[in-house]
Design an enzyme around this catalytic site. Structure first.
Site, PDB file in Angstrom:
ATOM      1  N   THR A 136      31.947  39.559  36.422  1.00 29.85           N
ATOM      2  CA  THR A 136      32.254  38.699  37.565  1.00 29.85           C
ATOM      3  C   THR A 136      33.510  37.834  37.440  1.00 29.85           C
ATOM      4  O   THR A 136      33.927  37.215  38.422  1.00 29.85           O
ATOM      5  CB  THR A 136      31.084  37.732  37.796  1.00 29.85           C
ATOM      6  OG1 THR A 136      30.764  37.105  36.532  1.00 29.85           O
ATOM      7  CG2 THR A 136      29.857  38.431  38.312  1.00 29.85           C
ATOM      8  N   GLU A 137      34.115  37.755  36.270  1.00 30.45           N
ATOM      9  CA  GLU A 137      35.104  36.706  36.009  1.00 30.45           C
ATOM     10  C   GLU A 137      36.229  36.627  37.039  1.00 30.45           C
ATOM     11  O   GLU A 137      36.653  35.534  37.428  1.00 30.45           O
ATOM     12  CB  GLU A 137      35.697  36.888  34.605  1.00 30.45           C
ATOM     13  CG  GLU A 137      34.791  36.428  33.476  1.00 30.45           C
ATOM     14  CD  GLU A 137      33.709  37.422  33.106  1.00 30.45           C
ATOM     15  OE1 GLU A 137      32.950  37.171  32.168  1.00 30.45           O
ATOM     16  OE2 GLU A 137      33.610  38.474  33.779  1.00 30.45           O
ATOM     17  N   VAL A 138      36.737  37.784  37.489  1.00 31.07           N
ATOM     18  CA  VAL A 138      37.884  37.748  38.404  1.00 31.07           C
ATOM     19  C   VAL A 138      37.543  37.080  39.739  1.00 31.07           C
ATOM     20  O   VAL A 138      38.442  36.586  40.429  1.00 31.07           O
ATOM     21  CB  VAL A 138      38.449  39.167  38.656  1.00 31.07           C
ATOM     22  CG1 VAL A 138      39.090  39.723  37.393  1.00 31.07           C
ATOM     23  CG2 VAL A 138      37.363  40.112  39.174  1.00 31.07           C
TER      24      VAL A 138
END
Length: 266
Positions: A136-138
């Site tokens: 999920t980081e982006v």
């Protein structure tokens, strides 16, 4: 006193169960949970009878990635303090990755962000059919820098380039297809499936398994072949991105429950 964010037990067979214990936050990691994982690894490493480590999450979810409130509290601190947070996170994952003991992850519910790196660092991963995954980081203007090597090992560069760039969610069957998990079972059968794998591991020679794991890691892209300098660079990049203007906007969009405005555009 508040409950410990990480619990562990060790039975007479030498099987340790390490439980991520922040169910109120879907087991999202913060500084205390990271420290708890490292402390559990330290304590278990002192036990000569340790044979297998089983990793699980308390509540309805395995691990929901980083606690973004905690990330937001770390952001304004110095670069050194941000690097220390990234280094501790990396060390917790890498300790699991290189532990000379078989590790079994039992995944149910959400497994997001850093949680995908955690299971990529485990030897055997069994998912319940309700498990849901996402790198999920982006979505928040962050990067998954410190877990990219483990993810490349588990699912391959091509699939990392898709799922770490889109941040999309995918189910347990897709996770099995791409190699992030080994088996998918009905939720009610997750514990039994894990117990079966543990029995298989206990039937094997501990030293033979330790050497087999070491040799596999030495031959891998994301294991022990990534040297300390390369990991130091990943830690640095991970912490720098957390302090960027883009991350500030991504985290604000999460807190304010709105779409992010990348480059001034919604």
């Amino acid at each position: 006193m508040p409950a410990s964010p990480v619990l562990w037990t060790l039975d007479e067979r030498g099987v340790a169960t390490v439980t991520l214990n922040r169910p109120e936050a879907n087991n999202a990691y913060d500084g205390a949970l990271i420290s708890g994982v490292l402390a559990a690894m330290d304590e278990l490493g002192k036990r000569p009878n340790l044979r297998v480590v089983v990793l699980r999450g308390n509540g309805k979810h395995f691990q929901a990635g980083a606690d973004l409130k905690w990330i937001n509290s770390v952001r304004p601190q110095s670069l050194g303090e941000n690097e220390a947070a990234s280094r501790a996170t990396f060390e917790a994952v890498q300790r699991l990755n290189t532990l000379p003991i078989p590790t079994v992850a039992l995944v149910l519910g959400g497994c997001f962000g850093g949680g995908t790196g955690v299971i990529a660092a485990c030897d055997v991963v069994i998912a319940a059919d309700n498990a849901l995954f996402s790198i999920t980081e982006v979505r928040w203007g962050l990067t998954a820098a410190i877990i990219i090597p483990q993810l490349c090992d588990a699912i391959g560069v091509r699939r990392v380039r898709r799922y770490a760039l889109t941040g999309e969610r995918f189910g347990a069957d897709e996770a099995r297809r791409i190699g992030l998990v080994h088996d998918v079972v009905p939720l009610a059968e997750l514990e039994a499936a894990g117990a079966k794998v543990v029995e298989q591991l206990l039937a094997n020679g501990p030293e033979a398994m330790a050497e087999t794991k070491r040799l596999a890691l030495e031959s891998s892209f994301g294991g022990m072949s990534v040297d300390d300098a390369a990991y130091a660079r990943l830690v640095h990049l991970h912490s720098l991105k957390r302090q960027s203007a883009e991350a500030a906007e991504g985290l604000a969009s999460f807190a304010e429950k709105r779409g992010a405005k990348w480059g001034g555009k919604a």
